[in-house]
Each structure stands twice: as C-alpha cells, then as structure tokens.
Design a protein around this motif. Structure first.
Motif, PDB file in Angstrom:
ATOM      1  N   PHE A 222       0.810  -1.219   0.000  1.00  0.00           N
ATOM      2  CA  PHE A 222       0.000   0.000   0.000  1.00  0.00           C
ATOM      3  C   PHE A 222       0.843   1.269   0.000  1.00  0.00           C
ATOM      4  CE2 PHE A 222      -3.713  -2.405   2.088  1.00  0.00           C
ATOM      5  CZ  PHE A 222      -4.174  -2.765   0.842  1.00  0.00           C
TER       6      PHE A 222
ATOM      7  N   HIS B  28       1.467   2.531  -3.136  1.00  0.00           N
ATOM      8  CA  HIS B  28       0.262   2.978  -3.821  1.00  0.00           C
ATOM      9  C   HIS B  28      -0.349   4.200  -3.138  1.00  0.00           C
ATOM     10  CE1 HIS B  28       0.941  -0.790  -5.691  1.00  0.00           C
ATOM     11  NE2 HIS B  28      -0.210  -0.880  -6.288  1.00  0.00           N
TER      12      HIS B  28
ATOM     13  N   LEU C 293      -0.824   4.876   0.027  1.00  0.00           N
ATOM     14  CA  LEU C 293      -1.672   4.716   1.203  1.00  0.00           C
ATOM     15  C   LEU C 293      -0.825   4.349   2.418  1.00  0.00           C
ATOM     16  CD1 LEU C 293      -4.756   4.929   1.415  1.00  0.00           C
ATOM     17  CD2 LEU C 293      -4.833   2.435   1.439  1.00  0.00           C
TER      18      LEU C 293
ATOM     19  N   ILE D 117      -9.234   8.953   4.988  1.00  0.00           N
ATOM     20  CA  ILE D 117      -9.600   7.674   4.386  1.00  0.00           C
ATOM     21  C   ILE D 117      -9.784   6.604   5.449  1.00  0.00           C
ATOM     22  CG2 ILE D 117      -8.843   5.838   2.805  1.00  0.00           C
ATOM     23  CD1 ILE D 117      -7.234   7.954   1.294  1.00  0.00           C
TER      24      ILE D 117
ATOM     25  N   ARG E  39     -13.588  11.208   4.283  1.00  0.00           N
ATOM     26  CA  ARG E  39     -14.040  11.609   2.947  1.00  0.00           C
ATOM     27  C   ARG E  39     -14.053  10.454   1.959  1.00  0.00           C
ATOM     28  NH1 ARG E  39     -13.603  16.872   1.978  1.00  0.00           N
ATOM     29  NH2 ARG E  39     -15.232  16.347   0.494  1.00  0.00           N
ATOM     30  N   GLY E  40     -13.277   9.434   2.264  1.00  0.00           N
ATOM     31  CA  GLY E  40     -13.223   8.283   1.362  1.00  0.00           C
ATOM     32  C   GLY E  40     -13.258   6.992   2.143  1.00  0.00           C
ATOM     33  N   ILE E  41     -14.112   6.070   1.696  1.00  0.00           N
ATOM     34  CA  ILE E  41     -14.238   4.794   2.396  1.00  0.00           C
ATOM     35  C   ILE E  41     -13.951   3.668   1.428  1.00  0.00           C
ATOM     36  CG2 ILE E  41     -15.843   3.236   3.568  1.00  0.00           C
ATOM     37  CD1 ILE E  41     -17.339   5.752   4.545  1.00  0.00           C
ATOM     38  N   TRP E  42     -12.978   2.831   1.798  1.00  0.00           N
ATOM     39  CA  TRP E  42     -12.668   1.653   1.006  1.00  0.00           C
ATOM     40  C   TRP E  42     -13.365   0.488   1.687  1.00  0.00           C
ATOM     41  CZ3 TRP E  42      -7.076  -0.515  -0.147  1.00  0.00           C
ATOM     42  CH2 TRP E  42      -7.095  -1.177  -1.380  1.00  0.00           C
TER      43      TRP E  42
ATOM     44  N   PHE F  95     -14.632  -3.073   2.348  1.00  0.00           N
ATOM     45  CA  PHE F  95     -14.384  -4.505   2.144  1.00  0.00           C
ATOM     46  C   PHE F  95     -15.527  -5.369   2.661  1.00  0.00           C
ATOM     47  CE2 PHE F  95     -10.053  -5.087   0.527  1.00  0.00           C
ATOM     48  CZ  PHE F  95      -9.574  -3.794   0.610  1.00  0.00           C
TER      49      PHE F  95
ATOM     50  N   GLY G 120     -20.508  13.823  -1.528  1.00  0.00           N
ATOM     51  CA  GLY G 120     -19.203  14.329  -1.120  1.00  0.00           C
ATOM     52  C   GLY G 120     -18.337  13.301  -0.423  1.00  0.00           C
TER      53      GLY G 120
ATOM     54  N   ILE H 136     -16.846   9.570  -0.844  1.00  0.00           N
ATOM     55  CA  ILE H 136     -16.622   8.537  -1.842  1.00  0.00           C
ATOM     56  C   ILE H 136     -16.598   7.165  -1.178  1.00  0.00           C
ATOM     57  CG2 ILE H 136     -15.054   7.705  -3.631  1.00  0.00           C
ATOM     58  CD1 ILE H 136     -16.014  10.515  -4.189  1.00  0.00           C
TER      59      ILE H 136
ATOM     60  N   GLU I  17     -15.791   3.268  -2.231  1.00  0.00           N
ATOM     61  CA  GLU I  17     -15.346   2.310  -3.247  1.00  0.00           C
ATOM     62  C   GLU I  17     -15.343   0.931  -2.612  1.00  0.00           C
ATOM     63  OE1 GLU I  17     -14.717   2.339  -6.442  1.00  0.00           O
ATOM     64  OE2 GLU I  17     -13.718   0.394  -6.607  1.00  0.00           O
ATOM     65  N   ARG I  18     -16.050   0.015  -3.256  1.00  0.00           N
ATOM     66  CA  ARG I  18     -16.221  -1.294  -2.650  1.00  0.00           C
ATOM     67  C   ARG I  18     -15.410  -2.376  -3.359  1.00  0.00           C
ATOM     68  NH1 ARG I  18     -21.876  -4.073  -2.653  1.00  0.00           N
ATOM     69  NH2 ARG I  18     -21.400  -6.179  -1.923  1.00  0.00           N
TER      70      ARG I  18
ATOM     71  N   SER J 250      -8.991  -1.003  -7.587  1.00  0.00           N
ATOM     72  CA  SER J 250     -10.027  -0.448  -6.733  1.00  0.00           C
ATOM     73  C   SER J 250      -9.521   0.790  -5.998  1.00  0.00           C
ATOM     74  CB  SER J 250     -10.498  -1.518  -5.745  1.00  0.00           C
ATOM     75  OG  SER J 250     -11.428  -1.000  -4.841  1.00  0.00           O
ATOM     76  N   LEU J 251      -8.305   0.677  -5.482  1.00  0.00           N
ATOM     77  CA  LEU J 251      -7.702   1.811  -4.781  1.00  0.00           C
ATOM     78  C   LEU J 251      -7.466   2.980  -5.729  1.00  0.00           C
ATOM     79  CD1 LEU J 251      -6.521   3.036  -2.242  1.00  0.00           C
ATOM     80  CD2 LEU J 251      -4.366   1.827  -2.700  1.00  0.00           C
TER      81      LEU J 251
ATOM     82  N   LEU K  74     -10.709   4.826  -6.056  1.00  0.00           N
ATOM     83  CA  LEU K  74     -10.960   5.623  -4.851  1.00  0.00           C
ATOM     84  C   LEU K  74     -10.091   6.882  -4.831  1.00  0.00           C
ATOM     85  CD1 LEU K  74     -12.309   5.907  -2.027  1.00  0.00           C
ATOM     86  CD2 LEU K  74     -10.387   4.610  -1.085  1.00  0.00           C
TER      87      LEU K  74
ATOM     88  N   LYS L  36     -11.154   9.440  -7.504  1.00  0.00           N
ATOM     89  CA  LYS L  36     -12.391  10.152  -7.177  1.00  0.00           C
ATOM     90  C   LYS L  36     -12.152  11.154  -6.053  1.00  0.00           C
ATOM     91  CE  LYS L  36     -15.829   6.743  -8.690  1.00  0.00           C
ATOM     92  NZ  LYS L  36     -16.782   5.710  -8.240  1.00  0.00           N
ATOM     93  N   LEU L  37     -11.345  10.774  -5.091  1.00  0.00           N
ATOM     94  CA  LEU L  37     -11.032  11.698  -4.004  1.00  0.00           C
ATOM     95  C   LEU L  37     -10.273  12.913  -4.534  1.00  0.00           C
ATOM     96  CD1 LEU L  37     -10.010   9.338  -1.067  1.00  0.00           C
ATOM     97  CD2 LEU L  37     -11.808  11.072  -1.017  1.00  0.00           C
TER      98      LEU L  37
ATOM     99  N   MET M  19     -12.615  15.195  -6.273  1.00  0.00           N
ATOM    100  CA  MET M  19     -13.456  15.833  -5.261  1.00  0.00           C
ATOM    101  C   MET M  19     -12.794  17.082  -4.691  1.00  0.00           C
ATOM    102  SD  MET M  19     -16.146  14.087  -3.910  1.00  0.00           S
ATOM    103  CE  MET M  19     -17.451  15.280  -3.951  1.00  0.00           C
TER     104      MET M  19
END
Lengths: 219, 219
Positions: free
Chosen positions: A107, A110, A112, A151, A174-177, A179, A189, A191, A193-194, B200-201, B204, B207-208, B211
DNA sequence: TAGATTGTTAATCGATTAACAATC
DNA sequence: TAGATTGTTAATCGATTAACAATC
C-alpha cells in the motif's frame, strides 16, 4: 445519473493504470528507456490501440518507431494516482482481514499509509499488529480530527457496516474503502469504493459453470 | 476477442446478481412474497429498468402491478451462481490474507467450501487456522487429485504467483481466484478471476482527487 | 529510404436507458 | 375500472476497436 468524471479520464482506463505501472517498472528494471504500445499490450493481454488511448488520456505522448518514454510515463501514472505522496488511512475492524491489510506493505507504494486500526472489542484494543496500534473505536472521531485522516478502510462484520459508516462520515472521513459485503449509503461528497468479493466470485463461478457445461450435473 | 458468454448473461449483470440476492433475502425476511423493480432499484441505487433487464436475463418473470416472486427469484439466482451446491477449494498461501479468507464464513453461502490451506513455510505446515489444516505445498498436486478439488484461492506473495499457478494448473486446478497483484497467464480452459485491489484503490484515489480538486496542492 | 509505430478520426460493439403498449 | 408495473422495442451512451495518414 453519475456526474461526468472531472478528471476526464474514464474509469476503465483508471483501473488499468496500475497494470501499466507494473509493466513499466519491469521495463525500467530491464534498462529499456522506451517501450511501444504493442510491447505493453502483449504483456497485459490488451490491444495496442487500447494502450495508446489510455496513455494518451494521462497526457504522455510517444514517438513513432520508438514508443513511449518509460520513466516519464511511470512518473505521470504515479502522479495521477497519487502514489507520489502518501495519504493516511485508518482501518476500522481489526479482524483477520483488517490485520491482513494492515500488514500489506504494497500500500505504501500505492500512496496509502495505514496509521492505526480501530476495533470495538476491548480484548483487542491496546495490542499491536504489524507495528500498528489497535485503538478503541470510541477514540475514532477525535483521532480523525487531530491527525487529519481522510480515508477509512472498512473491514468490520457486515452487520456493523452501516453504523460504522455513519460514525466515520460524522468524524470527517471523505473516502471509504469498503471490504464488507454491504452496499453502503453515504452522503454527497463522500466517496465509497467497494471491493466486491461476491461479485468477483460470481464471475469465477459463472465462467467455470460455462466451461464445464452449465448445469450438466442435475436434471 | 473474448468469446461470447456461453450462458448468454452479460458480466455486468452477473456481478449485480449477488446484490439482488442480498436485497431479496432482506425482503423475504420482512415477509414480503413479491417485490417490484422500483423497490429493488431504490435499495441498490439502480434504475428499475436495469433491474428488470437483469432479472429477465436469469429467466424469472414478474407480474404487472405485483412485481417479482421473491422466493422464486432468490432460488433462480442462487442456482445460477451455484450457491446451491458447494465447490471445494484450496487456499494457497497461509499468510494473513489467506487466513482471513479461510475464516470468512460467508463463502459457504456463496457455494465455496475451503477445505485446507497450503504453504511452503515448514513453520506453518501442520498447524491449523479456523479449524483448517495448513498443508505442505509439496502435497498439493496429490490432494487436488485425490479430493477432486477444482478451485484454488491464491494468496501467496506476488513473486511466487507465477510459479504457483503453473503448479496448480499442472495439478488439475480449473479455476483460480487470484488475490495477488500479479496478472497471471493460464492456459486455455483455466479460468483466472482477479481481485484487483490496486485498481479499486486507484478508483478511490482518483475520485477523491477529483473531489478536492485534483493537484490543488502542488504547482 | 523503408517500415514500424504513433495519434486521429471513424466504425463497431455492448450495455444502459428511454418510450410505451400490454397486463393484471 | 384506474393505474402501477411489466416486458419489448428503440434510442442513447460510452468504451473498444479499426483504419489510416503522419512521422521519425
């Protein structure tokens, strides 16, 4: 119904960008400084024209006969995907999946950075996994605010998902991943992402069934 | 390039089927025996016409003014997705993710039965997680053959993925659920379905970024 | 130069959405 | 009956793919 992508890049293209990055890293490691769309395409099982379209979308152009500049392309993709500066994230739910994700070193490449995990179970709170603390869910809102985390990675049991999302959104996430197997509702406002395992498994099962002759066994 | 879907059902539809199943289970629990496409659509944030098209695809028809029969619809979806009879699967890679998936009880409702885990690490072999044994990878081919297992869930480190796939395919595995970040090559007749976390990330993040105004911070 | 590759413009393809007659 | 909902047929939309002139 969905608003036009502000970045102007189609979602299918965005989903392919990490694959391009992966191929480009390999290419760079091999010492090549340029790579052609047929090369990239064959490595990924795509069509060269699709590669060219995608790369054009992120604004890097190639040279006829030569291909695309590897380093520049990689930088552009990493920049577009935000891999060049880390965003902090909290994991909510320190079950097996949450712990697994907390331990995934990929991550950080990437963009994160998992700061900590949260759980409602007092038995877990206070312990550490992969060098990261498991904190009480009661402290979530406070820490989101103080550490400016935007996040949340949601790995709670399905039943808890809806309530946790409310808490997270109220706290300023503001952003929810997501699972969980739950389709979440979030205000404008925010986001969501599932990662839809059930959908993925459905595709696998369906293709397998087609392969072996759907329904051959019964009837 | 990809061959036409033998089942005649489009992949986007197949991916939505589990969501319909979830809504229908809720509906049934509430004691309703029929449900309309607008009801389903609003629960999932879809359009009623899309719901009707999808449900028509799996061969269940509704009644004007009444809607669709909940029980029949649920049975049809479960049957189509193979949720009505379990397929055995092996997990390859008993790291955190493998263990997390081994402990996920939801799979049994989705037609998947995790029989055992395999790992190359002698320190893990012989132990148990979630009541399932961790076996030596050396025994994989033999056990695939003896237990007639057709599905492998791949949760090994990325570097190991390509080699493990070869082993799995040689052993007779027909479907691979790939949780690694690696794009796998498999021979004709072997299905690979990937859970692509990076894609997927990427969605996310993108989009963030849209935003909050992409790239506002720098330059 | 000859020829591989790019990038543009057009065609195709498939999925989503709209319109509306049929139905209960 | 009146009217909500289905299912069919057509329109739209967006992504992929094809064709090909431009380029180095």
């Amino acid at each position: 119904m969905a608003s036009r992508r502000p970045s102007g890049i189609a979602l299918p293209t965005i989903r392919r960008l990490p694959m391009y990055a992966s191929v480009l890293e390999q290419t760079r490691q091999e010492g090549q400084d340029h790579v052609s769309s047929p090369q990239i395409a064959s490595a990924l099982g795509l069509e060269p024209i699709q590669v060219r379209k995608d790369l054009a979308a992120i604004g890097v152009s190639g040279q006829p006969r030569v291909g695309f500049p590897v380093a520049e392309l990689l930088t552009a993709i990493e920049r577009f995907l935000g891999w060049d500066n880390l965003s902090d994230a909290f994991i909510i739910g320190a079950g097996h999946l949450g712990v697994a994700l907390a331990g995934y070193h990929g991550f950080s490449r990437h963009g994160l950075n998992v700061v900590a995990l949260f759980d409602a179970d007092p038995g877990k709170v206070g312990t550490r996994v992969h060098g990261k603390e498991i904190l009480d869910m009661g402290r979530f809102a406070d820490l989101v605010d103080r550490l400016h985390v935007h996040i949340a990675i949601l790995t709670v049991p399905d039943e808890a998902a809806a309530e946790v999302v409310e808490t997270a959104v109220a706290a300023g996430i503001r952003g929810i991943w997501n699972f969980t197997a739950t389709k979440l509702v979030a205000p404008e406002g925010v986001i969501v992402e599932r990662v839809d395992l059930a959908a993925s498994l459905a595709v696998l099962s369906s293709k397998l069934a087609d392969m072996s002759g759907r329904d051959r066994g019964s009837g």
